[in-house]
Design a protein around this motif. Structure first.
Motif, mmCIF file in Angstrom:
data_model
loop_
_atom_site.group_PDB
_atom_site.id
_atom_site.type_symbol
_atom_site.label_atom_id
_atom_site.label_comp_id
_atom_site.label_asym_id
_atom_site.label_seq_id
_atom_site.Cartn_x
_atom_site.Cartn_y
_atom_site.Cartn_z
ATOM 1 N N UNK A 120 0.867 -1.191 0.000
ATOM 2 C CA UNK A 120 0.000 0.000 0.000
ATOM 3 C C UNK A 120 0.895 1.229 0.000
ATOM 4 N N UNK A 121 0.405 2.303 -0.597
ATOM 5 C CA UNK A 121 1.158 3.565 -0.652
ATOM 6 C C UNK A 121 0.208 4.727 -0.433
ATOM 7 N N UNK A 122 0.749 5.798 0.142
ATOM 8 C CA UNK A 122 -0.060 6.992 0.394
ATOM 9 C C UNK A 122 0.065 8.005 -0.733
ATOM 10 N N UNK A 123 -0.617 9.124 -0.554
ATOM 11 C CA UNK A 123 -0.555 10.189 -1.555
ATOM 12 C C UNK A 123 0.834 10.836 -1.552
ATOM 13 N N UNK A 124 1.132 11.499 -2.675
ATOM 14 C CA UNK A 124 2.447 12.117 -2.848
ATOM 15 C C UNK A 124 2.496 13.488 -2.182
ATOM 16 N N UNK A 125 3.690 13.814 -1.691
ATOM 17 C CA UNK A 125 3.999 15.152 -1.193
ATOM 18 C C UNK A 125 5.174 15.687 -2.001
ATOM 19 N N UNK A 126 4.969 16.820 -2.669
ATOM 20 C CA UNK A 126 6.011 17.411 -3.523
ATOM 21 C C UNK A 126 6.724 18.513 -2.738
ATOM 22 N N UNK A 127 8.047 18.485 -2.787
ATOM 23 C CA UNK A 127 8.868 19.511 -2.147
ATOM 24 C C UNK A 127 9.584 20.294 -3.239
ATOM 25 N N UNK A 128 9.384 21.594 -3.242
ATOM 26 C CA UNK A 128 10.052 22.504 -4.172
ATOM 27 C C UNK A 128 11.027 23.364 -3.375
ATOM 28 N N UNK A 129 12.275 23.334 -3.751
ATOM 29 C CA UNK A 129 13.318 24.092 -3.055
ATOM 30 C C UNK A 129 13.469 25.445 -3.732
ATOM 31 N N UNK A 130 13.210 26.509 -2.983
ATOM 32 C CA UNK A 130 13.302 27.871 -3.502
ATOM 33 C C UNK A 130 14.640 28.489 -3.125
ATOM 34 N N UNK A 131 14.850 29.731 -3.584
ATOM 35 C CA UNK A 131 16.102 30.428 -3.285
ATOM 36 C C UNK A 131 16.187 30.748 -1.807
#
Length: 231
Positions: A120-131
């Protein structure tokens, strides 16, 4: 006996509809997107509903250029942890410190159930690295410098404006002025005709060099000319 079984099944279905009973062998996670400045920190979590069954797994990661997920292991910057919430639930949490551009990507929890060979897998979490904050400060400082340069250019243009006016004035003074235009006489047609009151006739005599026969002189009768007047 059949009536009792039906009542039990109906009661169980009723509990499941109102979420009184928990679905076993599942992962609960909310889809999310985070924007984290470079050098900062963040944390993510998911819940494993196992109902007391054995399970294994954890967090996986995939950057934006990859197509497959890789297992995340503890390190000096990444700290995963498991916290038991109840006999049926366990919370999986991951903390990431000193985030850099290599941490940008998708994260999720993947759990496997050994006896049934299921996952089983959960929903995705996206990480965006800013300046980083320092970069923002340098950008703001650069914009202030650009503003000072603009003000300096405007001040120089204002100082040159009087000089340009003086040059234009000197050039206009050297030019000779145009002669005045004589006034146009406003006379009517009748006045122009009245100016010529008399008609003058001229007498033209042609001298013939050929010898001429003498002719008797005739008395010249006086010719009377009349003058014309326009009224």
């Amino acid at each position: 006996m059949e009536t009792i079984d039906r009542c039990c099944l109906t009661f169980i279905a009723f509990l499941c509809v109102f979420k009184v009973c928990e679905p076993c062998q599942s992962v609960v996670a909310k889809r999310n997107q985070l924007f984290v400045p470079e050098g900062g920190s963040t944390h993510m979590s998911c819940e494993v509903v196992h109902c007391g069954l054995s399970w294994k797994g954890g967090w996986v990661f995939k950057d934006f250029n990859s197509t497959t997920f890789t297992q995340i292991f503890p390190s000096s910057r990444i700290h995963p942890s498991n916290d038991s919430m109840s006999a049926n639930r366990t919370r999986l949490t991951i903390h990431i410190q000193s985030i850099n551009q290599s941490d940008a990507g998708a994260y999720k929890c993947v759990i496997s159930w050994p006896p049934q060979d299921l996952s089983s897998s959960g929903h995705l979490t996206y990480i965006n690295v800013t300046a980083a904050a320092g970069v923002h400060w340098s950008i703001a400082e650069g914009s202030e410098r650009k503003l000072s340069h603009r003000l300096l250019v405007c001040f120089g243009a204002l100082m040159c404006f009087p000089i340009v006016l003086c040059v234009v004035w000197c050039l206009t003074q050297d030019r000779p002025s145009a002669p005045p235009v004589p006034p146009h006489p406003r006379t009517s047609i009748t006045e122009r005709v009245k100016a010529n009151k008399e008609v003058v006739y001229a007498e033209v005599a042609l001298n013939d060099r050929r010898p001429q026969k003498p002719c008797p002189k005739q008395e010249m009768q006086p010719t009377i000319y009349s003058s014309l007047h326009f009224k």
